[in-house]
Scaffold this active site. Structure first.
Site, PDB file in Angstrom:
ATOM      1  N   ASP A  54      -8.846  18.125 -14.555  1.00  0.00           N
ATOM      2  CA  ASP A  54      -9.042  16.567 -14.489  1.00  0.00           C
ATOM      3  C   ASP A  54      -8.970  17.007 -16.151  1.00  0.00           C
ATOM      4  O   ASP A  54      -8.908  17.639 -17.314  1.00  0.00           O
ATOM      5  CB  ASP A  54      -9.812  16.511 -14.670  1.00  0.00           C
ATOM      6  CG  ASP A  54     -10.496  14.942 -15.243  1.00  0.00           C
ATOM      7  OD1 ASP A  54     -10.076  14.692 -15.615  1.00  0.00           O
ATOM      8  OD2 ASP A  54     -12.144  14.892 -14.830  1.00  0.00           O
ATOM      9  N   LYS A  73      -9.132   5.784 -19.509  1.00  0.00           N
ATOM     10  CA  LYS A  73      -9.946   5.851 -20.679  1.00  0.00           C
ATOM     11  C   LYS A  73      -8.438   6.168 -21.387  1.00  0.00           C
ATOM     12  O   LYS A  73      -8.144   5.170 -21.924  1.00  0.00           O
ATOM     13  CB  LYS A  73     -10.165   7.877 -20.410  1.00  0.00           C
ATOM     14  CG  LYS A  73     -11.370   7.854 -19.132  1.00  0.00           C
ATOM     15  CD  LYS A  73     -12.696   7.688 -19.590  1.00  0.00           C
ATOM     16  CE  LYS A  73     -13.415   7.120 -18.015  1.00  0.00           C
ATOM     17  NZ  LYS A  73     -14.254   8.326 -17.537  1.00  0.00           N
ATOM     18  N   TYR A 118     -17.781  16.095 -14.473  1.00  0.00           N
ATOM     19  CA  TYR A 118     -17.829  14.856 -14.804  1.00  0.00           C
ATOM     20  C   TYR A 118     -18.775  14.311 -13.835  1.00  0.00           C
ATOM     21  O   TYR A 118     -18.787  14.306 -12.877  1.00  0.00           O
ATOM     22  CB  TYR A 118     -16.957  13.778 -14.776  1.00  0.00           C
ATOM     23  CG  TYR A 118     -16.545  11.800 -14.686  1.00  0.00           C
ATOM     24  CD1 TYR A 118     -16.810  11.994 -15.462  1.00  0.00           C
ATOM     25  CD2 TYR A 118     -16.033  11.276 -13.551  1.00  0.00           C
ATOM     26  CE1 TYR A 118     -17.597  10.763 -15.577  1.00  0.00           C
ATOM     27  CE2 TYR A 118     -16.555  10.476 -13.325  1.00  0.00           C
ATOM     28  CZ  TYR A 118     -16.548  10.016 -14.446  1.00  0.00           C
ATOM     29  OH  TYR A 118     -16.991   8.458 -13.988  1.00  0.00           O
ATOM     30  N   ARG A 136       0.850  -1.573   0.107  1.00  0.00           N
ATOM     31  CA  ARG A 136       0.075   0.144  -0.065  1.00  0.00           C
ATOM     32  C   ARG A 136       0.796   1.589  -0.061  1.00  0.00           C
ATOM     33  O   ARG A 136       0.899   2.259  -0.475  1.00  0.00           O
ATOM     34  CB  ARG A 136      -0.765   0.276   0.618  1.00  0.00           C
ATOM     35  CG  ARG A 136      -1.495   1.362   1.338  1.00  0.00           C
ATOM     36  CD  ARG A 136      -3.116   0.685   2.127  1.00  0.00           C
ATOM     37  NE  ARG A 136      -2.546   0.250   3.346  1.00  0.00           N
ATOM     38  CZ  ARG A 136      -2.408   1.240   4.292  1.00  0.00           C
ATOM     39  NH1 ARG A 136      -1.932   1.609   4.187  1.00  0.00           N
ATOM     40  NH2 ARG A 136      -2.364  -0.284   5.343  1.00  0.00           N
TER      41      ARG A 136
END
Ligand SMILES: *Cc1c(COP(=O)(O)O)cnc(C)c1O
Length: 382
Positions: free
Chosen positions: A174, A199, A102, A50
């Site tokens: 973004d 994407k 978004y 992690r």
């Protein structure tokens, strides 16, 4: 020759991890591991995946180099990137965000951060005066997408960055739609850039991931702390897949964008079309602002058909594009915003925004554009 700067396509192939230092392998090893033995004499930099994993590290260094940032981050999704970055703010902070945002970011801001007393104000980001007016004494940051969904409205990033400098605000971009292949906001002075790597960056419809880069070690430390504290990390296998997908970002963007322009031009000539939105069209509003920020236009086309029967035909009879949420894949994807990406927005608000039932967004893939055109022609004319 001394100051030769590598081109982006070369960087995409060789920015990191293209040669494993131990074996010379041309791809980064996948360290599928959760924990690391602690050797007291010679402790490794890793202790638990992690907090750090060698495969994820290769990807994080890679995105930092591509974006020109001081440090990069790989997250389990675009939303994991956004949430980890926003949790570095404190209750009572005011943040300005673009109104055409978004849907997942809208949900996170209005249903999660609100409870956390983070004051997010949605402003028309294409109106710099409105943005400046919204700045208050507790404003800490401006969050924006340069090209909006679905109408591809263009934000004046340079003007917004000037405001951020004037009022000492952080800027968070973004940049999912343009990708670093076309636009690198950190080089223009933004503080943080992030992507839904699901994407274009991965590009193959097989990974959900987020990537981010920060321009200063202080910001990077805050984001790194939050990534570890929240556990919003990308796993080693997906990190490797993303490294593989990223190598071809340049050729994919170039080819998909040039196909998209052909398809957009064809669509705009059809009698069943009401309107086509594509940022490369000379009539697209504020196109010159985008030309100044971005070296390309990307493979997205938004269009409205002129009759619900045509919309029905497209949804039922197209055979090549997948009808799906998401974008940026090697396969063409057709999205119906009213029932998919924007379905959570109340119908009245949707109408106000112009998101009618006849509106579609096409993300053009690597198929032959003539085949996509043929497919739309047969589907619409049934
Ligand atoms: C898809 C998307 C996101 C969210 O990313 P996920 O990987 O789906 O979590 C954020 N911003 C934009 C612009 C997107 O298109």
């Amino acid at each position: 020759m001394k100051n030769h700067v590598l081109g982006l396509n070369t960087l995409l192939l060789h920015a990191a991890g293209d040669r494993d230092p131990v074996t010379g392998a041309l791809s980064a090893p996948i360290y599928q591991v959760s924990t690391f033995h602690r050797d007291h004499e010679n402790p490794s930099k890793y202790d638990y995946s992690r907090s750090g994993n060698p495969t994820r590290d290769v990807l994080e260094e890679y995105i930092a180099k591509i974006e020109g940032g001081s440090r990069g981050f790989a997250f389990s999704s675009g939303m994991a990137a956004i949430s980890s970055i926003f949790f570095t703010f404190s209750p009572g902070d005011h943040i300005i965000a673009c109104r055409d945002i978004y849907g997942g970011s809208y949900r996170f801001f209005t249903q999660v951060l609100k409870q956390w007393h983070l004051d997010i104000e949605f402003v028309d980001i294409t109106d710099n005066e409105a943005v400046e007016k919204a700045i208050k004494s507790n404003t800490k940051a401006i969050f924006l997408e340069i090209v909006s969904n679905p109408f591809l409205h263009i934000a004046d990033l340079k003007g917004i960055l000037d405001l951020c400098r004037k009022y000492h605000l952080s800027s968070i971009v973004d940049n999912t739609f343009l990708t670093p292949y076309y636009c690198r906001p950190l080089e223009l002075g933004a503080d943080i850039v992030l992507h839904s790597a699901t994407k274009f960056l991965n590009g193959h419809s097989d990974v959900v991931a987020g990537l981010a880069a920060a321009n200063s070690p202080e910001l990077a430390d805050k984001i790194g702390f939050m990534q570890n504290a929240l556990g919003t990390i990308l796993g080693p296998q997906d990190s490797w897949l993303l490294l593989r997908g990223l190598k071809t970002l340049g050729v994919r963007m170039e080819r998909q964008s040039s196909s998209a322009l052909k398809i957009a031009q064809w669509l705009s000539q059809q009698n069943w079309i009401r309107k086509v939105y594509h940022t490369a069209f000379p009539a697209h509003p504020r196109r010159e602002i985008l030309n100044d920020l971005s070296s390309g236009h990307g493979p997205l086309i938004t269009f409205e058909v002129n009759h619900p029967d045509i919309a029905d035909n497209l949804r039922r009879r197209l055979s090549i594009p997948a009808i799906a949420v998401s974008l940026g894949a090697v396969e063409s994807i057709l999205t119906h915003p009213a029932t998919m990406s924007h379905a959570s927005i109340p119908a009245v608000v949707r109408e106000e925004l112009g998101i009618t039932d006849n509106l579609f967004r096409l993300s053009v893939g690597l198929e032959d554009p003539a085949d996509i055109i043929h497919d739309f022609d047969q589907a619409a004319s049934c």
